[in-house]
Scaffold this active site. Sequence first.
Site, mmCIF file in Angstrom:
data_model
loop_
_atom_site.group_PDB
_atom_site.id
_atom_site.type_symbol
_atom_site.label_atom_id
_atom_site.label_comp_id
_atom_site.label_asym_id
_atom_site.label_seq_id
_atom_site.Cartn_x
_atom_site.Cartn_y
_atom_site.Cartn_z
ATOM 1 N N PHE A 145 77.941 56.001 79.077
ATOM 2 C CA PHE A 145 79.468 56.063 78.922
ATOM 3 C C PHE A 145 80.222 55.037 80.063
ATOM 4 C CE2 PHE A 145 77.568 60.359 78.632
ATOM 5 C CZ PHE A 145 77.675 60.419 77.245
ATOM 6 N N ARG A 174 84.156 47.664 59.369
ATOM 7 C CA ARG A 174 83.110 47.959 58.378
ATOM 8 C C ARG A 174 82.440 48.967 59.217
ATOM 9 N NH1 ARG A 174 78.531 44.336 57.585
ATOM 10 N NH2 ARG A 174 77.408 45.235 55.920
ATOM 11 N N ILE A 175 81.552 49.995 58.478
ATOM 12 C CA ILE A 175 80.900 51.039 59.171
ATOM 13 C C ILE A 175 79.550 50.797 58.662
ATOM 14 C CG2 ILE A 175 80.022 53.319 59.226
ATOM 15 C CD1 ILE A 175 82.878 52.588 60.637
ATOM 16 N N GLU A 211 84.421 54.418 71.560
ATOM 17 C CA GLU A 211 85.501 55.102 72.479
ATOM 18 C C GLU A 211 86.637 55.724 71.770
ATOM 19 O OE1 GLU A 211 85.138 52.739 76.116
ATOM 20 O OE2 GLU A 211 84.394 51.170 74.463
#
Lengths: 348, 752
Positions: free
Chosen positions: B250, B641-642, B718
């Site tokens: 994180f 694009r995933i 995020e």
Amino acid sequence: MKRFDYVRPLSVADALAAYTPGAAYLGGGTNLLDLMKIGVMQPDTLIDLGRIAELDAIEMLPGGGARIGALVKNSDLAHDRAFAAAFPMVAEAILAGASGQLRNAATIGGNLMQKTRCTYFQDPHSPCNRREPGSGCAAREGDNANLAVLGWSDACIATNPSDMCVPLAALGAIVEVQGPGGRRDIQIASFHFLPGDQPENETALQPGELVIAIRLPAEAAAFAKNARYLKVRERTSFAFALVSVAAALQIEGGRITAARLALGAVAAKPWRVTAAEELLAGQSPTQEVFARAADALLEGAKPSGENGYKIELARRAVVRALQMSAAGTPKRMPALPASSFAEEASHV
Amino acid sequence: MSDRVSETVTMPMRFGSNSGQSVTRRDGIAKVTGRATYAADNHPDGMLYAVYVPATIARGRVTHLDTAAAKAHPGVVEVFTPKNRPPVVGDPDKKPFMFAIPIEVLQDDTVRYAMQPIALVIGETLEAATEGARLLKPQYEVEPARTGFDAEPAKRAAAGPFGRPAEVVHGDTEAGLSQAKQTLDVTYDTPAQYHNAMEPHAIVAKWDGDKLEIDTPNQAIVLSRGFYAFYFGIPADNILIRSPYLGGGFGSKAVPYSPLVLAIAAARKLDRPVKLVLTRAQMFGPVGHRGATRQRLRIGIDGEAQMTALDHVSTAIVDSFDSSFPEPAANASQGLYNASSLHSLMMVVHNDIGVPGAMRAPGEASGSAALECAIDEMAEKAGMDPLEFRLKNYADVEPGTGKPYSSKALRECYAEGAKRFGWAGRPLAPRQMVDDKGFLTGWGMGTALFGAPMFAAQARAVLRPDGTGLVETAAADMGQGAWTALAQIAADSLGLPLDKVEFRSGSSDLPDGGVAGGSGHTATAGGALHAAGTDAIRRLGELAAADPQSPLFGTGNQGFVARDGRLYAARDESRSEAYADIIARAGGQEIEGKGSAARPPEDAARHAMYSHGAVFAEVKIDPVLFQMRVTRLVGAFAAGRIINPKLAESQLMGGMIWGISFALHEEARFDKRTGRIMNTDLAGYHIPVNADVQGLEVITVHEDDPYVNPLGIKGVGEIGVTGTVGAIGNAIWHATGRRIRHFPIRIEDLLA
């Protein structure tokens, strides 16, 4: 971590014999071991009670009472069908506490012996009269938003974190203890002490005395049809209460014939005022009546810091818990025990 | 597919069947069965345990440590204090690189913040070292701690984090406000938050002469090697960092922190391996946090509800000795709404606190929380539906700069999210909806925005004689599934199924995979892997085209298609050959390709690049007790694009859950007298539990982005936090009519 001796007796007699000043009895360890790791508790000897079979029974007594061995796990008691049917708000309170994993480890006796969650008590570097008599109370002018509004003193504003003890107090449970001087019974109302000027004296236990069992009197089972525990908290689960309420009623012909009521998370002990219960007896279960009982229960409440909101919240929670209780004990334990969201349908 | 291939003359960009699939994470079973080796699981022979002693004051000097008592404890090997500190070569008060912070390695007796290391105890066992640390019983000369926003007047920040300016001005917001028909002037507070990754910071350090091996969870393995090289005066090549698994980062595991450097120094001094694992409480101090902010937002609108001014001043609490990371909350107001004047400014208030740093959606999380609530308040004043108001102020080019967006499917996110949520028909006024159980019900929304950066990375790809592949890059899988998504990209670039590619990562002796941060890791490391695989295929093609015995002989000028371990002539797929056969005839040597990726500065200058989204929230609130629950969250996101929908949706969900956490739970609670945090464990520092997360739905809106990078990848790590916090705050207003202008929102606030 400070070095300590570890003994594992097989009987109560051996456990008592193993006791020396500075020793501590170990139940499930869900509180004591944490406190040892952070240096708040530093016993010389740890007397692990885990192998003592004689303290592991739940007995439903003839006549309607119950006797619960001190080493019964919280989960086992809450899920005992006969017990939960007779004392539903005790089961509900237990299931509202901690997490499944912790309840599986924590014992009934240990639950009774929980230390306050006041962050200054839990911090060895802060003054704390409860931990170190005479050192002062850092919480008094510190981060005290969830500390006591009843029964506190200038010496200590800690609260008792137990959920289970709140309905036990309402129902007039009896704590059986055994020590070098033999066995004795302690009324739960006398078991936890208010701080006064000696907050280090937390319970009525004498040195070496051990909680053996908790008894619920037969008359307590008479509240089974209208008994609820309500726990108000910032997180839906796995959080200590801001305020909690155990509320039990006997209702006949639309009138309350008897009531039991106690508040949690507002004082160093579960807060029960019998005058509040007496106000309810003979009345109809209406909001006005409940509000009067709430006022009586909270009489004398005052902020010990930035926690005045807890008084109003407690007042509202008492009314709500009485309403929930009047509506009747649910046939099944709600998916979210003790929650105002208990009736919410799950999204799945 | 075949159409595209037939038109391609050079090496085609081929996105095969690996990318785009919801491949299950490669490390999942290892993790749930305990076979995954985290840093603290390492036990080299002769290893000692280190425990650092944290300061229990926030400001002052250490005047005494009972080292004799600690040393006398059985099993204690050494006690390091400023009097005998283990040598650190590089100046700990210097900042060797961007993102580095001054560190406390016992260089003096000063205490700059609570939980700062003031001594290091080494033991043969963890228990011995822990007790030795306790026995030191530090004494102090205490100075008053500076805590909270009132500690001093706010000052203008020297600069923002990430090399960004403290102030951005587009137009004249004062004029915009004075000309406005309606204005809003509100202040929102957000608290200090601590990363609290499930895995605490940990290190096992082992020296061999001037060579150093460290096992530590790290988000930027190769970069960090440079840091440690600086501190220990050795070449970076002498350092090997292994970080195969991280239990969450994180943003807090990208740079070396004081306790980690101290452990390495101790290992060198004692010439034995040393392990140090932070306790949960120790994670509230030396390892970064999200700084508290106080944000003033002023908005003006004209008679058409068009924004004439958006003025966002964020004051952040920073430490007293570095101050390089003012939580850049005001940045959130850049790049999103079409205001005719825009101003953002960062201010600071110094406290005696550890150095803040990047924490999931740094700046944007806090900034979006305040901005999206302010937008909702402005919409309310304008008498408009908040979605309609946002569409009215939709920016088709980046506000202020006028740059076109590389892609922006935010309208589609609004539309799809609203439709799925059932936003239409929402009453404008608050306190209008009560469910059948009597709970106050409210609906709110927020826009999600996060930049789509790309950093620099390298990778290596090898085609083996048996036709399988090996790819290498020092990437970091923080639990987000990077290794899986990156392996999918790599397999496609090599024209191989996923199970025919060995993927090596997480070690600093591999090519630099860049930083797993900024939501840019897939684009960056993925880009390098794609280039490396492409290079290997190109070399393979050259071999085949030059080999008279290959069916592909002489086809080099038309390029190749790599698919399922065979190379095809681009214009004539009847001509093909298996990789293994090509390699065998060429002498059986493996073929190596190298690749790198970085965004050319001119591309970055030409377009504004962001991921976008819209989050819709439903809350239900007990009308008497005010206990709150987020009963539904719908997030629609457009993020290029995933590569792996399952992992991307998990990332977005995780971000949205963090949004619940921000809105209702997370907060470091300071004792204002001592400057110490009092809830330094997970019993007191609340994050949502499962029962707090009810309906949670993620929609990804497809986006083709030809500008962000050759793969068209933005980021999803995020953005889920942004938008969500405001959506929940706005839903609470809609349910209750109460604007609570701080986070987390508590029962106490609604009861008041």
